[in-house]
Motif scaffolding. Structure first.
Motif, short mmCIF file in Angstrom:
data_model
loop_
_atom_site.label_atom_id
_atom_site.label_comp_id
_atom_site.label_asym_id
_atom_site.label_seq_id
_atom_site.Cartn_x
_atom_site.Cartn_y
_atom_site.Cartn_z
N ALA A 143 0.81 -1.23 0.00
CA ALA A 143 0.00 0.00 0.00
C ALA A 143 0.84 1.27 0.00
O ALA A 143 0.29 2.36 -0.12
CB ALA A 143 -0.99 0.02 1.15
N GLU A 144 2.17 1.17 0.14
CA GLU A 144 3.00 2.36 -0.03
C GLU A 144 3.12 2.68 -1.52
O GLU A 144 2.82 1.86 -2.39
CB GLU A 144 4.38 2.15 0.58
CG GLU A 144 4.39 2.21 2.10
CD GLU A 144 5.78 2.32 2.67
OE1 GLU A 144 5.96 3.05 3.67
OE2 GLU A 144 6.71 1.65 2.15
N THR A 145 3.59 3.89 -1.81
CA THR A 145 3.77 4.34 -3.18
C THR A 145 5.25 4.41 -3.50
O THR A 145 6.04 4.95 -2.71
CB THR A 145 3.12 5.72 -3.40
OG1 THR A 145 1.72 5.62 -3.13
CG2 THR A 145 3.32 6.20 -4.82
N VAL A 146 5.63 3.86 -4.65
CA VAL A 146 7.02 3.80 -5.08
C VAL A 146 7.17 4.49 -6.43
O VAL A 146 6.38 4.24 -7.34
CB VAL A 146 7.51 2.34 -5.18
CG1 VAL A 146 8.89 2.27 -5.83
CG2 VAL A 146 7.54 1.69 -3.81
N LEU A 147 8.18 5.35 -6.54
CA LEU A 147 8.52 5.97 -7.82
C LEU A 147 9.85 5.40 -8.30
O LEU A 147 10.86 5.47 -7.59
CB LEU A 147 8.64 7.50 -7.66
CG LEU A 147 9.11 8.27 -8.91
CD1 LEU A 147 8.09 8.16 -10.03
CD2 LEU A 147 9.39 9.74 -8.56
N VAL A 148 9.85 4.84 -9.51
CA VAL A 148 11.07 4.30 -10.11
C VAL A 148 11.48 5.25 -11.24
O VAL A 148 10.79 5.35 -12.26
CB VAL A 148 10.86 2.87 -10.66
CG1 VAL A 148 12.17 2.35 -11.27
CG2 VAL A 148 10.37 1.94 -9.56
N VAL A 170 2.97 1.48 -7.88
CA VAL A 170 4.22 1.78 -8.59
C VAL A 170 3.97 2.80 -9.70
O VAL A 170 3.10 2.61 -10.56
CB VAL A 170 4.83 0.50 -9.20
CG1 VAL A 170 6.18 0.82 -9.85
CG2 VAL A 170 4.98 -0.59 -8.14
N VAL A 171 4.78 3.86 -9.69
CA VAL A 171 4.82 4.82 -10.78
C VAL A 171 6.24 4.82 -11.33
O VAL A 171 7.21 4.87 -10.56
CB VAL A 171 4.44 6.24 -10.30
CG1 VAL A 171 4.57 7.24 -11.45
CG2 VAL A 171 3.02 6.25 -9.74
N GLY A 172 6.36 4.72 -12.64
CA GLY A 172 7.68 4.71 -13.27
C GLY A 172 7.85 5.85 -14.24
O GLY A 172 6.87 6.35 -14.80
N ASP A 217 16.07 6.37 -7.63
CA ASP A 217 16.59 7.24 -8.69
C ASP A 217 17.74 6.55 -9.40
O ASP A 217 18.86 6.50 -8.89
CB ASP A 217 17.05 8.58 -8.11
CG ASP A 217 17.80 9.41 -9.14
OD1 ASP A 217 17.47 9.29 -10.34
OD2 ASP A 217 18.71 10.16 -8.75
N GLY A 218 17.46 6.04 -10.60
CA GLY A 218 18.49 5.40 -11.40
C GLY A 218 19.03 6.28 -12.50
O GLY A 218 19.71 5.79 -13.40
N VAL A 219 18.75 7.58 -12.43
CA VAL A 219 19.15 8.50 -13.51
C VAL A 219 20.17 9.52 -13.03
O VAL A 219 21.18 9.77 -13.68
CB VAL A 219 17.91 9.22 -14.09
CG1 VAL A 219 18.32 10.28 -15.10
CG2 VAL A 219 16.98 8.20 -14.74
N GLY A 220 19.93 10.14 -11.87
CA GLY A 220 20.86 11.13 -11.34
C GLY A 220 20.70 12.49 -11.98
O GLY A 220 19.74 12.76 -12.69
#
Length: 324
Positions: A143-148, A170-172, A217-220
């Motif tokens: 139920a938590e929200t994750v941003l990828v 999940v939001v990507g 954060d895989g972008v930086g």
């Protein structure tokens, strides 16, 4: 033995096929007949001359830190009956992987399950381990929200699947319609195209007013800095990616004021035993069909320069893998 060497620092053209002496397994090591080789953005940066303070390389050198293949021979102190002929993945510690045969520490070997292709196994050597480590470090709850951020890349595609399996919303983010479609196919509830000028505002709408409990954060760079503003007060922010040239510059004082826990690449530097255990989890889930490594390009070893070009152009989805 055929290998590919970086003959100097520079662009992809410095990757040149060559005949080199075959390595020999020393004490505690094994020699692997390489079938598939992982490629990660770090190798692009090292080839260009970045990172000398952390990775003291001198050309010519053979790149490649992650391999999948079959154990051919063992060194002193290694049980030949246990390992010779076994399908394994291994880390070669940054160099030596772009070759027909490579040496690795026996303590870092992980068996590849029957039925899992070497290319899929190689795609998980680094990104699979790191994705599982990031999930453990941030602990997303149902139920938590994750941003990828950077969800269409090799690790991003895995994080989307793992976060979805953990029961989170999940939001990507991805750049362009084709990459966005992949992220949605992998299970993201919402996808934000970062080619839009107002992508951060759209992400805020998708996440809800509180923001994301966890941001990967895989972008930086500037994208990562903008993503930090989307993490909820009291949330967790992992700045582990730097393909833009640097990790997101986050003010620790600002994070502390908001109660945000910051994590970086040092938080997923793992002991050999932990690395092996997480690699086993990733390979097992892939073999069982619960985790899908996305491979957008497969190149023969001698076309390593073309593989690096494809990675730098960001035209492919997911991972790029070399084969022998």
């Amino acid at each position: 033995m055929r290998a590919v060497r970086a003959v100097r620092f520079g662009g992809p053209e410095v990757l040149v096929p060559a005949d080199v002496p075959e390595p020999v397994a020393g004490p505690g090591q094994v020699l692997v007949d390489v079938a598939a080789i992982d490629t990660i953005f770090l190798e692009i940066q090292l080839r260009s001359g970045w990172g000398g303070d952390y990775f003291p390389l001198e050309p010519p050198y053979v790149p490649g830190g992650g391999i999948a293949g079959t154990v051919r021979a063992v060194g002193a102190g290694v049980d030949a009956a246990a390992w010779v002929g076994r399908r394994v993945v291994a880390s070669t510690r940054v160099t030596g992987g772009y070759a027909e045969r490579a040496v690795a520490d026996a303590a870092g070997l992980t068996p590849v399950p029957d039925g899992l292709a070497f290319t899929d196994a190689a795609a998980l050597v680094h990104d699979g381990v790191t994705a599982f480590a990031l999930m453990d470090a941030t602990g997303p709850k149902p139920a938590e929200t994750v941003l990828v951020v950077g969800a269409s890349g090799g690790m991003g595609t895995l994080l989307v699947q793992l976060a979805r399996a953990a029961g989170t919303h999940v939001v990507g983010t991805a750049r362009g319609a084709r990459k966005a479609a992949l992220v949605r196919e992998l299970g993201a509830h919402g996808v934000i195209d970062t080619s839009a000028l107002d992508w951060a505002g759209r992400a805020r709408d998708a996440l809800g007013p509180a923001g994301a409990d966890v941001v990967f954060d895989g972008v930086g760079g500037e994208v990562g800095a903008a993503a930090f503003e989307l993490v909820a007060d009291g949330g967790r922010f992992s700045a582990h990616g730097a393909p833009t040239g640097g990790f997101a510059a986050i003010d620790p004082a600002a994070a502390e004021r908001r109660g945000v826990r910051l994590l970086g690449i040092d938080d997923v530097r793992l002991a050999a035993e932990t690395h092996t255990g997480l690699a086993g989890q990733a390979l097992t889930q892939a073999a069982e069909g619960r985790l899908r490594p996305v491979i957008g390009g497969v190149f023969p070893l001698e076309r390593a320069a073309d593989a690096h070009t494809a990675i730098e152009n960001r035209t492919l989805l997911g991972k790029v893998v070399l084969t022998v």
